[in-house]
Design an enzyme around this catalytic site. Sequence first.
Site, PDB file in Angstrom:
ATOM      1  N   GLY A 110      -6.352   0.844   0.582  1.00 58.06           N
ATOM      2  CA  GLY A 110      -6.097  -0.169   0.458  1.00 58.06           C
ATOM      3  C   GLY A 110      -3.973   0.113   0.909  1.00 58.06           C
ATOM      4  CG  HIS A 111      -1.694   2.760   0.449  1.00 60.66           C
ATOM      5  ND1 HIS A 111      -0.939   1.773  -0.805  1.00 60.66           N
ATOM      6  CD2 HIS A 111      -2.379   3.870  -0.196  1.00 60.66           C
ATOM      7  CE1 HIS A 111      -1.684   2.872  -2.303  1.00 60.66           C
ATOM      8  NE2 HIS A 111      -2.281   3.204  -1.866  1.00 60.66           N
ATOM      9  CE  LYS A 113       0.281   8.191  -0.203  1.00 55.99           C
ATOM     10  NZ  LYS A 113      -0.592   8.569   0.907  1.00 55.99           N
ATOM     11  CG  HIS A 153      -0.809   3.982  -6.228  1.00 54.96           C
ATOM     12  ND1 HIS A 153      -0.105   5.381  -5.939  1.00 54.96           N
ATOM     13  CD2 HIS A 153      -1.494   4.073  -5.204  1.00 54.96           C
ATOM     14  CE1 HIS A 153      -0.563   6.113  -5.653  1.00 54.96           C
ATOM     15  NE2 HIS A 153      -1.651   4.721  -4.717  1.00 54.96           N
TER      16      HIS A 153
END
Length: 332
Positions: A57-58, A106, A220
């Site tokens: 999703g990134h 991260k 997110h």
Amino acid sequence: MAGYFENGPGDLVPDALSGFARAHADLVAHDPVDGFFTARHSSAARRVGLLSGGGSGHEPLHAGYVGAGMLDAACPGRVFASPHNRQIFRASGAVAGPEGVLHIVKNYTGDRINFGIAAERLADAGIACARVLVDDDLASDSEGVAAGRRGTGATMLVEKVLGGAADTGMGLDALAELGTAVTSRCRTLAAASAAHHAPATGEPAFGLLPGELEYGVGIHGERADRTRSQGRVGALVEDMAGALLDALRPGPDDPVVALVNGLGSVTSLELYGIFGELGRVLDARRVRLARHLVGDYVTALDMRGFSLTLMVADGDTLDFYDAPVRTPALSW
């Protein structure tokens, strides 16, 4: 509701990974069993493998940065979810050099847990492993956030610098020390006028009234500590850049690398306008803009927002940043 183009529930990520592998088969290899990517080309001088990973999703983070001059492997998880420690362990073993493997992580609880378990398994297998924890998000720099600052846009800058350094033959401990130092000189701040839509439901992660802006949003969809009016983009960028500069406090001779990053649904027209405003702020503050990137590098599905990242550099950092790179998402 905003529906995603997918074959069915649960198919979005695996179908995307398969398509990515085929589209970039000249640069990356895909392990369909354990779900990680490895670089087909790497410098013979490397003594340490570089690995990163995190939720899907990134994109293009992280798989888009696998290749010569950057990552040796990437482990994508499900949408906004950490990869499994098994993925990380097996990918690490596949790319470890004679001095081991460096994990670029991260700062999220799930990532820290799974990378930590993988590191313990690697130690048991006799493979040296070290970690660089990226924690650049200024909005979560608060004593009330137990986990500490989140890892966001600076991650790809750290990956690029460490890739250039690894290609010189730098050892594991030196790379970990460099990565930690570079991370400490990076800060990011993001703003969004609309949330991303969750693939499972098609619903927005949060709601905003017309003209409102989430100032300090996470990648997110984490809500910020305040909502503000959107107003002029120049005033918004001045506030964001000012906060980053106040946190980093670069000296008059310190070069700065800037990343103007789209979070998924902001147009290039807007991003270049934002970059122009950022340049005016840096000029007014007498900060030397040495390098810059403008585009979608660390996204949040279809979030309508952007982030600003500043990295205070030195000569060595710029040399490593400028080193040749050829990956699906970055090349020079």
